[in-house]
Design a protein around this motif. Structure first.
Motif, PDB file in Angstrom:
ATOM      1  N   LEU A  68     126.964  29.520  59.483  1.00 50.02           N
ATOM      2  CA  LEU A  68     127.680  28.025  60.586  1.00 50.02           C
ATOM      3  C   LEU A  68     127.106  28.785  62.202  1.00 50.02           C
ATOM      4  O   LEU A  68     127.050  28.246  62.937  1.00 50.02           O
ATOM      5  N   GLY A  69     127.130  30.733  62.738  1.00 51.34           N
ATOM      6  CA  GLY A  69     127.757  30.617  63.608  1.00 51.34           C
ATOM      7  C   GLY A  69     125.626  31.130  64.399  1.00 51.34           C
ATOM      8  O   GLY A  69     125.813  31.688  64.679  1.00 51.34           O
ATOM      9  N   GLY A  70     124.990  30.276  63.861  1.00 47.34           N
ATOM     10  CA  GLY A  70     123.455  30.406  64.192  1.00 47.34           C
ATOM     11  C   GLY A  70     122.686  31.757  63.194  1.00 47.34           C
ATOM     12  O   GLY A  70     121.691  32.139  63.906  1.00 47.34           O
ATOM     13  N   LEU A  71     123.333  32.640  62.928  1.00 49.71           N
ATOM     14  CA  LEU A  71     122.156  33.788  61.787  1.00 49.71           C
ATOM     15  C   LEU A  71     121.613  32.984  61.011  1.00 49.71           C
ATOM     16  O   LEU A  71     121.528  32.176  60.758  1.00 49.71           O
ATOM     17  N   PRO A  72     120.464  33.676  60.354  1.00 47.31           N
ATOM     18  CA  PRO A  72     119.335  33.419  60.168  1.00 47.31           C
ATOM     19  C   PRO A  72     119.532  34.277  58.328  1.00 47.31           C
ATOM     20  O   PRO A  72     120.379  34.547  58.461  1.00 47.31           O
ATOM     21  N   THR A  73     118.808  33.529  57.185  1.00 49.66           N
ATOM     22  CA  THR A  73     119.064  34.006  55.998  1.00 49.66           C
ATOM     23  C   THR A  73     117.842  34.629  55.462  1.00 49.66           C
ATOM     24  O   THR A  73     116.562  32.926  55.811  1.00 49.66           O
ATOM     25  N   PRO A  74     117.317  35.002  55.763  1.00 47.25           N
ATOM     26  CA  PRO A  74     118.218  36.620  55.190  1.00 47.25           C
ATOM     27  C   PRO A  74     118.401  36.752  56.414  1.00 47.25           C
ATOM     28  O   PRO A  74     117.945  36.656  57.791  1.00 47.25           O
ATOM     29  N   ARG A  75     118.817  38.539  56.876  1.00 47.55           N
ATOM     30  CA  ARG A  75     119.345  38.378  58.538  1.00 47.55           C
ATOM     31  C   ARG A  75     119.795  40.675  58.116  1.00 47.55           C
ATOM     32  O   ARG A  75     119.924  40.226  56.809  1.00 47.55           O
ATOM     33  N   VAL A  76     119.794  40.485  59.111  1.00 42.08           N
ATOM     34  CA  VAL A  76     119.851  42.167  59.031  1.00 42.08           C
ATOM     35  C   VAL A  76     121.335  42.486  58.513  1.00 42.08           C
ATOM     36  O   VAL A  76     122.424  41.672  59.654  1.00 42.08           O
ATOM     37  N   PRO A  77     121.967  42.929  57.683  1.00 39.07           N
ATOM     38  CA  PRO A  77     123.629  43.181  57.529  1.00 39.07           C
ATOM     39  C   PRO A  77     124.458  43.694  58.755  1.00 39.07           C
ATOM     40  O   PRO A  77     123.674  44.526  59.591  1.00 39.07           O
ATOM     41  N   SER A  78     125.485  42.886  58.597  1.00 42.13           N
ATOM     42  CA  SER A  78     126.791  43.570  59.429  1.00 42.13           C
ATOM     43  C   SER A  78     127.892  44.287  59.275  1.00 42.13           C
ATOM     44  O   SER A  78     128.737  43.445  58.266  1.00 42.13           O
ATOM     45  N   GLU A  79     129.017  45.169  59.958  1.00 45.98           N
ATOM     46  CA  GLU A  79     130.210  44.624  59.732  1.00 45.98           C
ATOM     47  C   GLU A  79     130.827  45.104  60.713  1.00 45.98           C
ATOM     48  O   GLU A  79     130.641  45.271  61.999  1.00 45.98           O
ATOM     49  N   ARG A  80     132.091  45.068  60.299  1.00 46.29           N
ATOM     50  CA  ARG A  80     132.726  44.701  62.171  1.00 46.29           C
ATOM     51  C   ARG A  80     133.267  46.803  61.905  1.00 46.29           C
ATOM     52  O   ARG A  80     133.699  47.511  61.210  1.00 46.29           O
ATOM     53  N   HIS A  81     133.248  46.339  63.155  1.00 46.98           N
ATOM     54  CA  HIS A  81     133.599  47.678  63.775  1.00 46.98           C
ATOM     55  C   HIS A  81     134.858  47.629  65.233  1.00 46.98           C
ATOM     56  O   HIS A  81     134.738  47.689  66.242  1.00 46.98           O
ATOM     57  N   ASN A  82     136.270  48.264  64.748  1.00 46.51           N
ATOM     58  CA  ASN A  82     136.356  47.954  65.540  1.00 46.51           C
ATOM     59  C   ASN A  82     137.153  46.138  65.781  1.00 46.51           C
ATOM     60  O   ASN A  82     137.488  45.242  65.037  1.00 46.51           O
ATOM     61  N   SER A  83     137.135  46.019  67.353  1.00 43.99           N
ATOM     62  CA  SER A  83     137.216  44.771  67.321  1.00 43.99           C
ATOM     63  C   SER A  83     135.835  44.203  67.269  1.00 43.99           C
ATOM     64  O   SER A  83     135.845  42.535  67.855  1.00 43.99           O
ATOM     65  N   ARG A  84     134.406  44.430  67.544  1.00 37.77           N
ATOM     66  CA  ARG A  84     133.516  43.992  67.468  1.00 37.77           C
ATOM     67  C   ARG A  84     132.872  44.034  65.866  1.00 37.77           C
ATOM     68  O   ARG A  84     133.397  44.557  65.443  1.00 37.77           O
ATOM     69  N   VAL A  85     131.666  43.017  66.040  1.00 34.62           N
ATOM     70  CA  VAL A  85     131.002  43.338  64.545  1.00 34.62           C
ATOM     71  C   VAL A  85     129.238  43.257  65.110  1.00 34.62           C
ATOM     72  O   VAL A  85     128.632  42.755  66.330  1.00 34.62           O
ATOM     73  N   VAL A  86     129.455  44.336  64.351  1.00 30.76           N
ATOM     74  CA  VAL A  86     127.322  45.052  65.271  1.00 30.76           C
ATOM     75  C   VAL A  86     127.024  44.847  64.337  1.00 30.76           C
ATOM     76  O   VAL A  86     126.708  45.674  62.666  1.00 30.76           O
ATOM     77  N   SER A  87     125.645  44.591  63.689  1.00 34.28           N
ATOM     78  CA  SER A  87     124.601  44.881  63.130  1.00 34.28           C
ATOM     79  C   SER A  87     124.041  46.345  62.505  1.00 34.28           C
ATOM     80  O   SER A  87     124.230  47.365  63.849  1.00 34.28           O
ATOM     81  N   ARG A  88     122.983  46.484  61.450  1.00 34.67           N
ATOM     82  CA  ARG A  88     122.774  47.387  61.115  1.00 34.67           C
ATOM     83  C   ARG A  88     121.929  48.557  62.215  1.00 34.67           C
ATOM     84  O   ARG A  88     121.518  49.228  62.493  1.00 34.67           O
ATOM     85  N   GLU A  89     121.023  47.283  63.079  1.00 37.52           N
ATOM     86  CA  GLU A  89     121.059  48.060  64.047  1.00 37.52           C
ATOM     87  C   GLU A  89     120.727  48.019  65.625  1.00 37.52           C
ATOM     88  O   GLU A  89     120.691  47.984  66.230  1.00 37.52           O
ATOM     89  N   GLY A  90     122.782  47.889  65.634  1.00 38.97           N
ATOM     90  CA  GLY A  90     122.893  48.196  66.698  1.00 38.97           C
ATOM     91  C   GLY A  90     123.140  46.667  67.669  1.00 38.97           C
ATOM     92  O   GLY A  90     124.195  47.135  68.593  1.00 38.97           O
ATOM     93  N   HIS A  91     122.777  45.527  66.908  1.00 37.52           N
ATOM     94  CA  HIS A  91     123.049  44.164  68.131  1.00 37.52           C
ATOM     95  C   HIS A  91     124.431  43.681  67.611  1.00 37.52           C
ATOM     96  O   HIS A  91     124.987  43.643  66.371  1.00 37.52           O
ATOM     97  N   ASP A  92     124.853  43.512  68.910  1.00 38.31           N
ATOM     98  CA  ASP A  92     126.499  43.038  68.582  1.00 38.31           C
ATOM     99  C   ASP A  92     126.739  41.304  68.249  1.00 38.31           C
ATOM    100  O   ASP A  92     125.991  40.917  68.842  1.00 38.31           O
ATOM    101  N   VAL A  93     127.364  41.017  67.227  1.00 38.25           N
ATOM    102  CA  VAL A  93     127.155  39.376  66.907  1.00 38.25           C
ATOM    103  C   VAL A  93     128.444  38.734  66.566  1.00 38.25           C
ATOM    104  O   VAL A  93     128.485  37.976  65.833  1.00 38.25           O
ATOM    105  N   THR A  94     129.708  39.328  67.624  1.00 35.73           N
ATOM    106  CA  THR A  94     130.769  38.999  67.322  1.00 35.73           C
ATOM    107  C   THR A  94     131.085  37.814  67.567  1.00 35.73           C
ATOM    108  O   THR A  94     131.410  37.316  67.007  1.00 35.73           O
ATOM    109  N   LEU A  95     130.289  37.227  68.997  1.00 34.61           N
ATOM    110  CA  LEU A  95     130.402  36.065  68.803  1.00 34.61           C
ATOM    111  C   LEU A  95     130.251  34.784  68.343  1.00 34.61           C
ATOM    112  O   LEU A  95     130.332  34.007  67.784  1.00 34.61           O
ATOM    113  N   GLU A  96     128.849  35.141  66.916  1.00 33.44           N
ATOM    114  CA  GLU A  96     128.058  34.154  65.651  1.00 33.44           C
ATOM    115  C   GLU A  96     129.066  34.543  65.234  1.00 33.44           C
ATOM    116  O   GLU A  96     129.503  33.477  64.246  1.00 33.44           O
ATOM    117  N   PHE A  97     129.498  35.914  64.971  1.00 29.27           N
ATOM    118  CA  PHE A  97     130.514  35.890  63.573  1.00 29.27           C
ATOM    119  C   PHE A  97     131.986  34.509  63.906  1.00 29.27           C
ATOM    120  O   PHE A  97     132.466  34.151  63.170  1.00 29.27           O
TER     121      PHE A  97
END
Ligand code: SF4
Length: 147
Positions: free
Chosen positions: A44-73
């Motif tokens: 719903l946030g506009g990310l494709p499937t399949p996608r690079v996995p992301s994890e929360r890190h402090n107040s941000r969400v960052v993909s395994r490749e280092g992209h900030d996807v907080t806004l999409e989340f």
């Protein structure tokens, strides 16, 4: 009976980051019988499937490749909240440990499989807006207690 909102991957949709599903037949049945609606906040946030996995890190969400996807989340969480409100949902069954849907513990942002205390972005938003969140594991253990 009140309609509940469930993570779409729990209902058998292939929306997981790797194109897989987290099917729980009991939850799929609730959707088929009209007792539950689904939402996948990351899609719903506009990310494709399949996608690079992301994890929360402090107040941000960052993909395994280092992209900030907080806004999409965040935008996916808002969209999921809209679906919950439109359907009068006061309870959600969300996928454990996910950076969007997890409740109680989530991956720690190191992409090593380590868990830390915390919630996914959507779970945080749901709880702030008075929607009760349980994981699929809690949901299944509740069913086992029914005689
Ligand atoms: S964002 Fe939630 S619904 Fe979507 S794949 Fe991840 S755990 Fe499942």
């Amino acid at each position: 009976m009140e309609t509940i909102l469930v993570s779409k991957c729990l209902a058998g949709s292939y929306c997981r980051y790797d194109g897989g599903t987290n099917l729980v037949p009991e939850i799929q049945r609730l959707v088929e019988q009209g007792f539950a609606v689904t939402a996948c906040p990351e899609e719903l946030g506009g990310l494709p499937t399949p996608r690079v996995p992301s994890e929360r890190h402090n107040s941000r969400v960052v993909s395994r490749e280092g992209h900030d996807v907080t806004l999409e989340f965040e935008s996916g969480a808002e969209a999921a909240l809209r679906i919950a409100r439109e359907n009068g949902c006061r309870t959600a069954v969300l996928k454990s440990r996910s950076p969007s849907c997890g409740k109680g513990c989530i991956y720690d942002g190191s992409f090593t499989g380590k868990l830390v205390a915390g919630n996914g972005v959507t779970t945080d938003l749901f709880l702030k807006n008075g929607i009760r969140v349980i994981t699929e594991e809690e949901f299944l253990s509740t069913l086992q207690m029914v005689p």
